[in-house]
Write an enzyme that holds these catalytic residues in place. Structure first.
Site, mmCIF file in Angstrom:
data_model
loop_
_atom_site.group_PDB
_atom_site.id
_atom_site.type_symbol
_atom_site.label_atom_id
_atom_site.label_comp_id
_atom_site.label_asym_id
_atom_site.label_seq_id
_atom_site.Cartn_x
_atom_site.Cartn_y
_atom_site.Cartn_z
ATOM 1 N N ASP A 32 49.693 58.482 49.058
ATOM 2 C CA ASP A 32 50.359 57.345 48.374
ATOM 3 C C ASP A 32 50.328 56.121 49.212
ATOM 4 O O ASP A 32 51.060 55.865 49.833
ATOM 5 C CB ASP A 32 51.734 58.134 47.891
ATOM 6 C CG ASP A 32 52.314 57.220 46.906
ATOM 7 O OD1 ASP A 32 51.747 56.437 46.089
ATOM 8 O OD2 ASP A 32 53.830 57.439 46.482
ATOM 9 N N ASP A 127 46.227 54.482 42.963
ATOM 10 C CA ASP A 127 46.943 54.587 44.358
ATOM 11 C C ASP A 127 47.638 55.859 44.874
ATOM 12 O O ASP A 127 48.164 55.830 46.175
ATOM 13 C CB ASP A 127 47.962 53.451 44.533
ATOM 14 C CG ASP A 127 49.287 53.622 43.766
ATOM 15 O OD1 ASP A 127 48.902 54.288 42.995
ATOM 16 O OD2 ASP A 127 50.349 53.021 43.966
ATOM 17 N N GLU A 128 47.119 56.898 44.295
ATOM 18 C CA GLU A 128 47.759 58.068 44.669
ATOM 19 C C GLU A 128 46.829 59.144 44.378
ATOM 20 O O GLU A 128 46.027 59.601 43.471
ATOM 21 C CB GLU A 128 49.178 58.313 43.633
ATOM 22 C CG GLU A 128 49.921 59.468 44.000
ATOM 23 C CD GLU A 128 51.076 59.509 43.190
ATOM 24 O OE1 GLU A 128 52.079 60.620 43.348
ATOM 25 O OE2 GLU A 128 51.045 58.577 42.102
#
Length: 378
Positions: A32, A127-128
């Protein structure tokens, strides 16, 4: 399990993460990026370092917050908050309009690093991601070492930090990644799962939103330990089939596999809100952000869509979808937003609190977006 002690890290267990330890146990990473949207702008503009940065709409208008730096979060600023409220809480905040094309380019660089480690990469957002490294430890020989190497390579390639949680399943890995943010590494071995989860608030478990948390409080549940004390019959009686999931998660059990990328049949974006959306203005502003993100993803892939679907999840977890098809495939943000707004009129958005919104573009066609740009008005 050796951690990179030069950065914040936490380890709940001994050196048994290699091939000889925990035979048959999956090794899942949850990666993350730290405050991704804001961090990209802060990296590119050194003058923003250490400042409260808010990515979102105009605070003098009807904009909403898409992301906030850790400095801004100290003022209670969070995603989906009206930008005007964010400015009231922090008059010195610096507001930046979202640039999803920029975030997509950075995301592609980061995910290319993940895929050099393992083909089992499940994208959750820009983003994860989840990574299954069970059979892809390579020379690292442990999931902890893999996580350390990922953090090093992402920082070296992008000057951005990523927090990583390591655990035997998705549930534990995701909670672990948030344990030492920002720039943290937390490792939870299988024999320490219950010790890790027990003291946490029950709302930290996946699937426990505001409505479920309130219902659990009525049952006397505040921590994961409290939740594990309830029988399966009690949970099924109160939550239906969702009770079975709560029963398993309270014990740290999660069999969900990491699902790698497949040929794309749709392009979408959705957001689960920390606080339910109630006002029509907030909903419309969030739809505008989602439409911009879906448009950027379509543009990146030179795709256009003939079907637009709106997903709405109310505070009580009731989920509805509404779709429409258009005669000419579209990809522009304003066109997607127009469709989403029309579809929202066919829901109870604005009359019932919302915990999630999503826009999906499907029935995809190849499209030369660059050529289409030539005919767009300035």
């Amino acid at each position: 399990m050796g951690d990179d002690v030069s950065r914040p890290s936490s380890q709940l267990g001994g050196e048994r993460d290699g091939p000889a330890g925990y035979a048959g146990v999956r090794r899942i990473l949850h990666c993350d990026m730290d405050c991704f949207y804001a961090a990209v702008h802060m990296r590119d503009d050194p003058a923003l370092a250490g400042r409260p940065v808010v990515v979102g709409g105009d605070p003098t208008g009807r904009g909403v917050v898409a992301a906030a730096s850790y400095e801004a979060r100290r003022f209670g600023i969070h995603s989906a908050m009206p930008a005007a409220e964010a400015q009231r809480r922090c008059p010195g905040a610096i507001f930046i309009h979202p640039d999803f094309a920029l975030y997509r380019r950075e995301s592609d660089r980061i995910f290319s690093i993940y895929r050099t480690i393992t083909p089992l990469v499940e994208t959750l957002s820009l983003d994860e991601a989840y990574l299954d490294v069970t059979d892809h430890l390579g020379k690292c020989r442990s999931a902890t070492a893999v996580a350390t190497e990922i953090r090093r390579r992402v920082l070296e390639a992008t000057q951005l930090t990523v927090s990583v949680g390591v655990g035997p399943n998705k549930l534990v890995a995701k909670i672990a990644s948030d344990h030492n943010k920002p720039d943290g590494l937390t490792v939870v071995p299988p024999d320490r799962v219950e010790a890790f989860l027990d003291p946490l608030p029950a709302r930290r478990l996946y699937g426990v939103g505001p409505a479920t948390a309130k219902a659990l409080e009525e049952l006397g549940v505040s921590t994961v330990t409290d939740l594990r004390s309830l029988t399966l019959d009690v949970l099924l009686g109160r939550f239906g089939s969702h009770g079975r999931t709560l029963y398993a998660f309270a014990r740290g059990t999660d069999d969900r596999p990491v699902r790698p990328h497949r040929p794309r049949k749709s392009v979408g974006a959705e957001e689960t809100f920390r606080h339910d959306l109630r006002r029509r203005r907030e909903i419309d502003e969030q739809l505008e952000l989602l439409a911009a993100e879906v448009s950027a993803r379509l543009r990146k892939r030179n795709l256009a869509a003939a079907t637009v679907t709106l997903k709405v999840r109310y505070a009580d977890f009731t989920t509805v979808t509404r779709s429409l098809s258009v005669p000419l495939p579209l990809w522009r943000a304003d066109e997607l937003l127009r469709c989403a707004l029309a579809l929202s009129g066919r829901t109870e958005a604005g009359r019932r609190p919302l915990r999630l919104l999503g826009i999906t573009a499907s029935t995809l066609y190849p499209a030369n977006v660059e050529q289409l740009d030539l005919f767009e008005p300035e």
